[in-house]
Write a protein that holds these residues in place. Structure first.
Motif, PDB file in Angstrom:
ATOM      1  N   ALA A  58      32.650  49.993  38.438  1.00 19.07           N
ATOM      2  CA  ALA A  58      33.031  50.572  39.755  1.00 19.07           C
ATOM      3  C   ALA A  58      32.156  49.676  40.870  1.00 19.07           C
ATOM      4  O   ALA A  58      32.666  49.218  41.925  1.00 19.07           O
ATOM      5  N   ALA A  59      30.941  49.615  40.683  1.00 17.83           N
ATOM      6  CA  ALA A  59      29.867  49.111  41.564  1.00 17.83           C
ATOM      7  C   ALA A  59      30.253  47.700  41.569  1.00 17.83           C
ATOM      8  O   ALA A  59      30.202  46.902  42.454  1.00 17.83           O
ATOM      9  N   SER A  65      34.752  42.742  45.410  1.00 17.08           N
ATOM     10  CA  SER A  65      35.870  42.763  46.783  1.00 17.08           C
ATOM     11  C   SER A  65      35.097  42.265  47.869  1.00 17.08           C
ATOM     12  O   SER A  65      35.841  41.680  48.605  1.00 17.08           O
ATOM     13  N   SER A  66      33.833  42.736  48.129  1.00 13.62           N
ATOM     14  CA  SER A  66      33.180  42.287  49.420  1.00 13.62           C
ATOM     15  C   SER A  66      33.208  40.761  49.280  1.00 13.62           C
ATOM     16  O   SER A  66      33.072  40.282  50.695  1.00 13.62           O
ATOM     17  N   GLU A  67      32.654  40.090  48.481  1.00 13.83           N
ATOM     18  CA  GLU A  67      32.489  38.949  48.371  1.00 13.83           C
ATOM     19  C   GLU A  67      33.772  38.010  48.882  1.00 13.83           C
ATOM     20  O   GLU A  67      33.837  37.068  49.359  1.00 13.83           O
ATOM     21  N   MET A  68      34.736  38.588  48.138  1.00 16.18           N
ATOM     22  CA  MET A  68      36.082  37.815  48.463  1.00 16.18           C
ATOM     23  C   MET A  68      36.440  38.056  49.626  1.00 16.18           C
ATOM     24  O   MET A  68      36.970  37.051  50.590  1.00 16.18           O
ATOM     25  N   ALA A  69      36.099  39.138  50.609  1.00 12.08           N
ATOM     26  CA  ALA A  69      36.332  39.267  51.826  1.00 12.08           C
ATOM     27  C   ALA A  69      35.677  38.452  52.707  1.00 12.08           C
ATOM     28  O   ALA A  69      36.029  37.882  53.648  1.00 12.08           O
ATOM     29  N   GLN A  93      26.846  33.678  50.421  1.00  8.83           N
ATOM     30  CA  GLN A  93      26.104  33.556  49.115  1.00  8.83           C
ATOM     31  C   GLN A  93      27.363  34.446  48.090  1.00  8.83           C
ATOM     32  O   GLN A  93      27.563  35.531  48.481  1.00  8.83           O
ATOM     33  N   VAL A  94      27.351  33.801  47.006  1.00 15.09           N
ATOM     34  CA  VAL A  94      28.135  34.689  45.992  1.00 15.09           C
ATOM     35  C   VAL A  94      27.692  34.816  44.836  1.00 15.09           C
ATOM     36  O   VAL A  94      27.102  33.578  44.026  1.00 15.09           O
ATOM     37  N   THR A  95      27.631  36.101  44.421  1.00 14.40           N
ATOM     38  CA  THR A  95      26.637  36.363  43.227  1.00 14.40           C
ATOM     39  C   THR A  95      27.570  37.005  41.934  1.00 14.40           C
ATOM     40  O   THR A  95      27.128  37.421  40.845  1.00 14.40           O
ATOM     41  N   SER A  96      28.841  37.395  42.348  1.00 16.73           N
ATOM     42  CA  SER A  96      29.542  38.268  41.562  1.00 16.73           C
ATOM     43  C   SER A  96      29.938  37.098  40.286  1.00 16.73           C
ATOM     44  O   SER A  96      30.286  36.050  40.304  1.00 16.73           O
TER      45      SER A  96
END
Length: 484
Positions: A58-59, A65-69, A93-96
């Motif tokens: 879930a986290a 979702s936040s980084e895609m936004a 910055q993208v870390t997913s």
């Protein structure tokens, strides 16, 4: 005894289990107690691991979702910055684990390249527009249907501002040019043609129609360029006229000079009285030739610029004062006076060349002195032009009118239409006797034409002659005048 010992052991085990259950608040643990101990106890570690794993997923999904936004917002910011040609934002910055960490930088690099390319294209377009705007020759871009899609400022000055989206046939109505355009549209290639533009001042153009290699703005497929060759044509015509006119008008004074010179060298060589008389006549003839050549050169210069109207402003009061001051002494020699009548208020400023307007008024006043009766006044009247002032054209009514009125023998009506022709004289002998070259009114006519004005001549034989010059002020036409 053995059975009582087993029962006591089971009660103690249940009590321990109940105490462990009381310490846990998770519903899954409570369920374990309900289901019983024997079958459930081995599954407790697996259930706890599943709960912890579900929370991690879930986290992770929330962060994804936040980084895609953030990426979506970044793309929108890039689009806005590109539209406004502003500074591009820095990528987030993208870390997913599910998103390429270099994706945001790749998007930013693509946007930077696009911005550089757009700026280069914009610079090229601005450069092309500057070149087209700076061209002195009119240029028209037309589509396959012969409709004008683009026009440079020179074309707007020649044909008017609202020429785009109009058929070329309504802008240029010369059949030869339109035929050349039709051939280029049908067969490609290019055509050249020369034509004359009718109007108050006739103009000559050399036109070139060429097909474009690729379709231009707004579907343009061919370009029409016009080169004004009026000055060249006029120069050629003036050279021919100058030879014909000068040879004719100079023949008489030259013959006189040659005759007197031969006489002074021969029979009158020792005759002092004849020499003095002949020298006076020779001086008069030489002055006449000088005046004739000067007027011819002046007329040539005026005709060269006749198709280009002046843009500066001229004060008619100043022009009148200058002319009156220069010719007042000559008028007194015939016991004549020059009376000036100008309005106390209101503007007498027109669009015009002050030196040429001075030449116009000087020629008219000088003629009034020559042909007016001795002892009579000469009137110079200047006022705003309107319907009550003579018979001016609609455009001339929006300017000023200057009249020069003399009292003399007058001019018969049949001669008035030809007065402004070169070397035309009502009385040739009298004109030559008074020192006229026959070019004064021709000069006046061409200067007035250049100023887009109008010259009117009214004469009553035996009473007076009135020359009136109407000069536009350049002010916009009112709605009631336009309706006339």
């Amino acid at each position: 005894m053995l059975q009582r010992g087993r029962a006591a052991g089971r009660r103690e085990y249940r009590q321990r289990l109940m105490r462990s259950t009381a310490l846990l608040s998770a519903p899954a643990v409570g369920t374990l107690a309900v289901l019983g101990v024997a079958g459930v106890m081995p599954l407790i570690p697996a259930i706890v691991t599943a709960v912890v794993t579900a929370g991690g997923i879930a986290a992770l999904l929330a962060r994804h979702s936040s980084e895609m936004a953030s990426l979506r917002r970044f793309v929108e910011m890039l689009r806005t910055a590109l539209d406004r040609d502003a500074t591009l934002p820095e990528p987030p910055q993208v870390t997913s684990p599910g998103i390429d960490p270099e994706l945001a930088e790749a998007i930013a690099e693509s946007a930077r390249e696009r911005q550089v390319r757009r700026r280069e294209l914009r610079a090229a377009i601005n450069s092309n527009e500057a070149v087209l705007s700076g061209l002195p020759d009119p240029l028209l871009l037309i589509d396959a249907d012969g409709v004008v899609t683009r026009a440079n400022p020179a074309a707007g000055d020649l044909f008017g501002e609202n020429i785009e989206d109009r058929p070329l046939a309504t802008v240029l109505r010369n059949p030869e040019l339109l035929q050349a355009v039709d051939k280029v549209l049908a067969e490609k290639g290019h055509r050249e043609v020369e034509f004359t533009s009718p109007g108050e001042i006739e103009r000559y153009f050399s036109a070139r129609v060429a097909a474009l290699r690729e379709t231009g703005p707004k579907g343009g497929v061919a370009v029409v360029t016009l080169h004004d060759v009026t000055a060249i044509r006029r120069a050629e015509q003036m050279r021919a006229d100058f030879v014909a006119n000068a040879s004719h008008e100079l023949r008489t004074p030259l013959s006189s000079l040659l005759g007197f010179i031969e006489t002074l060298q021969g029979p009158a060589k020792e005759d002092a009285e004849a020499r003095d008389r002949f020298l006076d006549i020779m001086l008069e003839q030489a002055k006449r030739m000088s005046a004739l050549v000067e007027d011819l050169l002046s007329l040539s210069r005026i005709e060269l610029d006749e198709h280009t109207p002046p843009t500066e402003r001229a004060d008619l009061r100043k022009v009148i004062d200058r002319v009156v001051g220069a010719l007042e002494l000559k008028a007194r020699e015939k016991d004549m006076s020059i009376e000036v009548d100008t309005p106390d208020r209101g503007s007498l400023t027109v669009v015009g060349d002050e030196d040429q307007l001075t030449q116009v008024l000087q020629n008219l006043v000088d003629n009034a002195i020559k042909y007016g009766r001795a002892g009579t006044p000469i009137r110079v009247v200047a006022q705003p032009a309107d319907r009550s002032t003579g018979r001016p054209s609609r455009r001339a009514r929006r300017g000023a009118a200057v009249s020069v009125i003399d009292q003399g023998e007058g001019i018969p009506r049949e001669h008035i239409p030809r007065l402004t022709e070169r070397f035309y004289r009502v009385d040739k002998a009298r004109s030559r006797q008074l020192g006229g070259t026959g070019l004064g009114l021709a000069i006046v006519k061409h200067i007035v034409n250049r100023h887009r004005g109008q010259l009117e001549i009214d004469s009553t034989p035996g009473q007076e002659t009135r020359f009136t010059v109407y000069l536009p002020t350049g002010e916009p036409e009112s709605s009631d005048q336009a309706a006339e």
